[in-house]
Design a protein around this motif. Structure first.
Motif, PDB file in Angstrom:
ATOM      1  N   THR A   1      -2.525  73.041  41.650  1.00  0.00           N
ATOM      2  CA  THR A   1      -2.049  73.840  40.530  1.00  0.00           C
ATOM      3  C   THR A   1      -3.207  74.040  39.543  1.00  0.00           C
ATOM      4  O   THR A   1      -4.247  73.371  39.634  1.00  0.00           O
ATOM      5  N   ASP A   2      -2.989  74.932  38.570  1.00  0.00           N
ATOM      6  CA  ASP A   2      -3.995  75.145  37.521  1.00  0.00           C
ATOM      7  C   ASP A   2      -4.363  73.814  36.858  1.00  0.00           C
ATOM      8  O   ASP A   2      -5.540  73.485  36.688  1.00  0.00           O
ATOM      9  N   ASP A   3      -3.332  73.057  36.470  1.00  0.00           N
ATOM     10  CA  ASP A   3      -3.570  71.800  35.749  1.00  0.00           C
ATOM     11  C   ASP A   3      -4.297  70.781  36.611  1.00  0.00           C
ATOM     12  O   ASP A   3      -5.131  70.009  36.111  1.00  0.00           O
ATOM     13  N   GLU A   4      -3.977  70.764  37.901  1.00  0.00           N
ATOM     14  CA  GLU A   4      -4.618  69.786  38.788  1.00  0.00           C
ATOM     15  C   GLU A   4      -6.105  70.063  38.945  1.00  0.00           C
ATOM     16  O   GLU A   4      -6.912  69.123  38.996  1.00  0.00           O
ATOM     17  N   PHE A   5      -6.487  71.335  39.016  1.00  0.00           N
ATOM     18  CA  PHE A   5      -7.926  71.606  39.103  1.00  0.00           C
ATOM     19  C   PHE A   5      -8.615  71.234  37.790  1.00  0.00           C
ATOM     20  O   PHE A   5      -9.702  70.652  37.797  1.00  0.00           O
TER      21      PHE A   5
END
Length: 581
Positions: free
Chosen positions: A423-427
């Motif tokens: 996800t965006d947050d994970e990257f």
């Protein structure tokens, strides 16, 4: 994403491709389906191909679709733009026949003539709805004189003209080249590499083998492993060619046939190869969560193409530099090309980076005369974001880590361990892990926001700075570009807030005269000053017109990256870590 039903478990699917009218750009497809238990099968054609984020409506090239039970025709009618409803009438097997017109030269579309057949799988092979996990076999009957097949699909037995696809996701990610291509190979990083050079070219085979091997091994170092057993470069050499499209275990490159002999042309080709090959990790395996499993019927939206493409755009030239093929000066000049492109695009102040990614489906692949004013390239600006993050991580970790470490960690964590996209947050969390700090402010400014990039800060970490060769100039400008390669001065682009924009000179206007003198784009503004009012005589839609325009200052920049006078030991260390060779 539809999954295989129980009824599909026993389906046997095979295709036969033939080229009886190659001269007219057709491939003929026979699709044999057996093991049918259901009353109907809906056959679908993807509307797009992975890696190229535009609905291309591949079904538009399909004609004369019929279905047969032996010699008896069965019902096959189209029920929407890319779906055919086939009624087997109780039969356990059907043969579906159709033709596909193939005459669009690009890395993402099929092209057939008497010289070769390039089969872009997503635009060629129908699949049974809900059965994307079904395997299939493809048998190729080559046109007269064609003697080779190049694809990453595995051969069936020892017959190079029969290949197997374990499922449709792999089939649609595996283009097929049929013809008389020059095929050669090399081993690198424990993987067998094949290069299929199509349509000639003045390349040096031995040099290419040597440099591509180095390139592969240098990129493999970043991720720690090369996940393929075999990989294929399909290269189409044209009078003037470009572009590339990545696949799971192959890539298709467009190249200029006679450009290999110049260093600039050779380096451009290697840069393209480096870009598409880097994708076998970044995008094909380490991927935004939206990019797989795919919905082939509609857009698959992600806000992370700035990572998927922008980071790849950053690493391709960096890898060429690490191979010693770009000097540091050449590399920095290439990086500056992206900076200048962004800073001279008014759309950079209009469209945030995450939105450029999300809107790729309707904007990036459908450029208009106003694109420069309303959008920014997630390739170029994503590349600059990658540079900033790389330098930030090197600086904050005191040269312990770099963006390389983020890529390896994310590949291992999400592709290998979690076996899914990020996800965006994970990257963002992956970046923060190696930067050792929260990156909310960076994302707020540069990913979701429209803040001007603080080049002084980021390049300063490495003892570098930007110099604008146009600084201090007060030159007048119309704020337009002209259509290239025609004799008439016809307006191609009107740049936001420039003189033409403000006073109404339009795209497609032909400029005939300025203050009564014939217009020459090279000389007509010599002697004019910012604030001068000029009379333009133009032709618009065949009618003569006069326009009064106030010349405004040329705001275009021309940056170079240079070393500061006295870099500190810390700056020298960051520079060394960043531009290691």
């Amino acid at each position: 994403m539809s999954h295989t039903s129980n009824a599909a478990d026993n389906l046997q699917i095979s295709y036969t491709l033939s080229f009886p009218e190659a001269q007219a750009h057709y491939v003929e497809v026979e699709m044999d389906i057996s093991g049918i238990h259901q009353p109907f099968i809906d056959l679908k054609m993807p509307v797009w191909t992975p890696g190229s984020y535009l609905v291309r409506e591949y079904a538009k090239n399909v004609e004369s679709l019929t279905a047969w039970n032996g010699s008896t025709p069965v019902s096959a009618r189209k029920i929407n733009k890319n779906t055919w409803h086939v009624m087997p009438a109780g039969a356990s097997s059907v043969k579906v026949k159709y033709r596909v017109y193939c005459f669009e030269i690009s890395v993402r579309t099929s092209f057939v003539n008497v010289a070769h057949g390039f089969i872009s799988s997503a635009g060629t092979f129908l699949y049974p709805a809900g059965m994307l996990t079904n395997s299939s076999t493809i048998h190729i009957k080559p046109y007269k004189g064609w003697d080779k097949v190049s694809t990453s699909l595995d051969m069936v037995g020892s017959d190079p003209f029969t290949v197997h696809a374990p499922n449709y996701d792999i089939l649609y990610d595996s283009p097929i080249e049929v013809g008389n291509q020059d095929v050669f190979g090399f081993d690198a990083a424990g993987v067998k590499y094949e290069v299929a050079m199509c349509l000639g070219g003045n390349y040096d085979k031995e040099r290419l083998k040597k440099d591509l091997k180095k390139l592969v091994e240098k990129e493999t170092e970043i991720f720690g492993e090369n996940p393929n057993k075999r990989y294929v470069f399909i290269v189409h050499n044209y009078a003037k060619g470009g572009g590339g499209l990545e696949h799971l275990s192959s890539t298709v490159l467009g190249a200029t046939r006679d450009a290999y002999a110049t260093e600039a042309g050779y380096q451009r080709f290697l840069g393209l190869a480096a870009h598409e090959h880097f994708h076998l990790w970044n995008v094909k395996r380490l991927r935004p969560i939206a990019l797989g499993p795919f919905n082939y019927d509609e857009e698959n939206y992600t806000t992370d193409l700035w990572i998927a493409e922008g980071f790849t755009n950053y690493f391709d030239n960096l890898v060429i530099h690490r191979l010693g093929l770009y000097s540091t000066e050449n590399y920095l000049a290439t990086l500056c090309g992206d900076i200048n492109l962004i800073e001279n695009s008014p759309g950079n102040k209009i469209q945030p980076l995450y939105e450029a990614s999300y809107d790729a489906w309707i904007k990036y692949y459908r450029p208009t005369e106003n694109s420069a004013n309303m959008s920014v390239s997630y390739y170029s600006k994503g590349s600059v974001a990658a540079m900033m993050l790389d330098l930030e991580i090197i600086q904050d970790s005191k040269c312990k880590y770099s963006l390389d470490d983020v890529m390896k960690y994310m590949y291992t964590e999400y592709y290998k361990v979690k076996k899914r996209g990020y996800t965006d947050d994970e990257f963002k969390q992956g970046l923060e892990k190696f930067a050792g700090k929260n990156l909310d402010e960076f994302y707020k400014k540069y990913i979701y926001g429209l803040d001007a990039v603080d080049y002084k800060k980021y390049l300063g970490y490495a003892g570098l700075e930007l110099v604008d060769d146009r600084a201090g100039l007060n030159e007048p400008s119309l704020g337009i570009t002209l259509v290239a390669n025609i004799n008439k001065p016809v307006v191609a682009t009107v740049l936001r807030d420039g003189a033409a924009w403000v006073d109404g000179l339009n795209v497609n206007d032909e400029i005939n005269a300025i203050d009564g003198q014939p217009f020459d784009p090279a000389t007509s503004l010599i002697g004019k000053k910012v604030g001068d009012k000029i009379n333009l005589t133009i032709t618009r839609d065949g009618l003569p017109m006069n326009l009064r325009i106030t010349l405004l200052k040329n705001t275009q920049v021309k940056y170079r990256i240079v070393s500061i006078a006295k870099p500190s030991a810390e700056q020298i260390a960051v520079h060394g870590k960043w531009l290691k060779q």
